[in-house]
Design an enzyme around this catalytic site. Structure first.
Site, PDB file in Angstrom:
ATOM      1  N   ILE A 113       1.186  -6.862   2.332  1.00 25.00           N
ATOM      2  CA  ILE A 113       1.807  -7.316   2.089  1.00 25.00           C
ATOM      3  C   ILE A 113       3.193  -7.163   2.517  1.00 25.00           C
ATOM      4  O   ILE A 113       3.802  -6.196   2.850  1.00 25.00           O
ATOM      5  CB  ILE A 113       1.750  -8.190   0.914  1.00 25.00           C
ATOM      6  N   GLU A 114       3.772  -8.550   3.409  1.00 25.39           N
ATOM      7  CA  GLU A 114       5.784  -8.550   3.544  1.00 25.39           C
ATOM      8  C   GLU A 114       5.135  -7.451   5.420  1.00 25.39           C
ATOM      9  O   GLU A 114       6.021  -6.755   5.467  1.00 25.39           O
ATOM     10  CB  GLU A 114       6.543  -7.829   2.959  1.00 25.39           C
ATOM     11  N   GLY A 115       4.295  -7.419   5.726  1.00 22.28           N
ATOM     12  CA  GLY A 115       3.988  -7.596   7.317  1.00 22.28           C
ATOM     13  C   GLY A 115       2.879  -5.551   6.577  1.00 22.28           C
ATOM     14  O   GLY A 115       2.897  -5.246   5.579  1.00 22.28           O
ATOM     15  N   GLN A 137       5.236  -1.949   9.706  1.00 21.31           N
ATOM     16  CA  GLN A 137       6.103  -0.532   9.576  1.00 21.31           C
ATOM     17  C   GLN A 137       5.891  -0.236  10.747  1.00 21.31           C
ATOM     18  O   GLN A 137       7.195   0.271  10.436  1.00 21.31           O
ATOM     19  CB  GLN A 137       5.991  -0.349   8.201  1.00 21.31           C
ATOM     20  N   ARG A 186      10.610  -6.121   2.180  1.00 23.81           N
ATOM     21  CA  ARG A 186       9.683  -4.980   1.982  1.00 23.81           C
ATOM     22  C   ARG A 186      10.228  -4.446   0.999  1.00 23.81           C
ATOM     23  O   ARG A 186       9.752  -3.175   0.731  1.00 23.81           O
ATOM     24  CB  ARG A 186      10.414  -4.245   3.378  1.00 23.81           C
TER      25      ARG A 186
END
Length: 388
Positions: free
Chosen positions: A373-375, A380, A254
């Site tokens: 992406i990356e959550g 978040q 992140r």
């Protein structure tokens, strides 16, 4: 076409992380990005071709192992320095910055949880850039909820037989090795483990490349595991350690996305400012009109705020402090900022912003990826609210 060589953020960074060596490194990266990345980005993005040789060049320059120990061939740099390098690369070519981030993350499991024998055997080639890595985490029904992973690794006399399908794998088909998060035990997070699999292992089959809105130079595809035999000494950490490894990976991933977002937003801001200074209407540069000037002021403020959040989270990580919530905040704010700033850059350019002769339309398409992406940014917010 306006020039973007003179950024509005060119002052040298300061603080304990910024040794003379780190500052020299950053200057080298700025020169390398301008000379090697900027002239090639349009061709590779328009043709959706992966710049593998360029990644080797960056590896030989030491940029693919910056936050890892020097004894294994890494750069020994704090995460703050590494993320600033990543931001600089993203200003010139997001796809390459993304590839650097993906590869650096692919080294994390081995560097943090591998045995000394495993590190000595495999880490130097990984950090030197001769080998390119990828992470296999997401599945069709399991993204940020990795407790739902269904790819299995069944023990046998040779190690493990891996079966399953991984989705959204960056570097699929181009990587030399895959970090495979898979189920070696019971349901839930305690049954997950990490295997470091050579890409040429029989039974590993990358799928057809996804046709993406942006960042087309970076290959993304499914990877199918069909009775793929992976040796037991390729397991990183003890059985059931996969969830803990993934959590550390998410925090760092992140931050990497946040750094890329800040770099992309900075590039869009620089371009819009340069255009607004040269484009004249009613006999004056359009930057002198409040409607444009105030928009640029807001863009500049948002970029500065995103960078500050990113650096705060990086310093927490470097200090060994809890950083999950800070990383989520940085990723959330920086990627939302990149979306706003690139959209506003298109608006400043008017009709020119909508055509491929200018990079603003590509930056706007690329910014959308960073919110996913990356959550996703909804994930978040979940991470942040849970931390409260």
């Amino acid at each position: 076409m306006p020039t973007t060589t003179a950024s509005t953020h060119r002052s040298q960074p300061t603080g304990p992380a910024w040794t003379e060596e780190a500052l020299d490194l950053l200057n080298l990266v700025r020169q390398l990005a301008a000379a090697e990345l900027a002239p090639r980005v349009d061709e590779h993005e328009s043709r959706a071709t992966f710049p593998r040789e360029l990644l080797r060049t960056l590896g030989r320059a030491g940029l693919l192992g910056l936050p890892y120990p020097q004894q294994y061939g890494g750069g020994g740099q704090p995460y703050e320095v590494y993320l600033t390098v990543l931001e600089t690369l993203a200003q010139h070519w997001l796809g390459v910055a993304q590839s650097v981030n993906i590869h650096v993350l692919s080294c994390y499991g081995l560097a943090a949880f591998g045995t000394e024998e495993q590190r000595a055997a495999w880490l130097p080639d990984m950090l030197g850039g001769e080998l390119l890595g990828a992470n296999c985490i997401s599945e069709a029904e399991a993204g940020s909820d990795i407790s739902a992973l269904r790819t299995t690794a069944t023990p046998n006399e040779n190690g493990y037989a891996v079966n399953g399908v991984k989705s959204w794998v960056s570097h699929a088909g181009a990587a030399d090795y895959y970090n495979v998060f898979c189920r070696t035990g019971r349901d839930g997070v305690r049954g997950l483990s990490l295997l470091l699999a050579p890409a040429d292992t029989p039974g590993i089959h990358p799928g057809t490349q996804e046709r993406k809105m942006g960042v087309r130079s970076s290959p993304t595809a499914q990877v199918v595991f069909d009775e793929a035999e992976i040796a037991e000494d390729r397991r990183i950490g003890r059985p059931g350690k996969g969830f803990l490894i993934a959590m550390g990976l998410f925090d760092r991933g992140r931050l990497g996305i946040a750094a890329c977002a800040v770099g992309l937003a900075q590039a869009a801001l620089d371009y819009a400012v340069a255009y607004a200074k040269t484009r004249k209407q009613f006999g004056k540069p359009i930057i002198s009109f409040q409607g444009i000037g105030f928009m640029l002021a807001d863009m500049a403020t948002q970029v500065a705020a995103a960078r500050s959040l990113l650096l705060d989270a990086a310093r927490r990580l470097d200090a060994g402090q809890p950083s999950s919530a800070a990383a989520a905040q940085a990723k959330l704010f920086a990627t939302d900022t990149a979306m706003r700033v690139t959209t506003d850059a298109v608006q400043v350019l008017g009709g020119y912003g909508y055509v491929a002769d200018h990079p603003a339309e590509r930056w706007m398409r690329e910014a959308k990826l960073l919110q996913l992406i990356e959550g996703t940014n909804q994930i978040q917010r979940l991470v942040i609210s849970t931390s409260l």
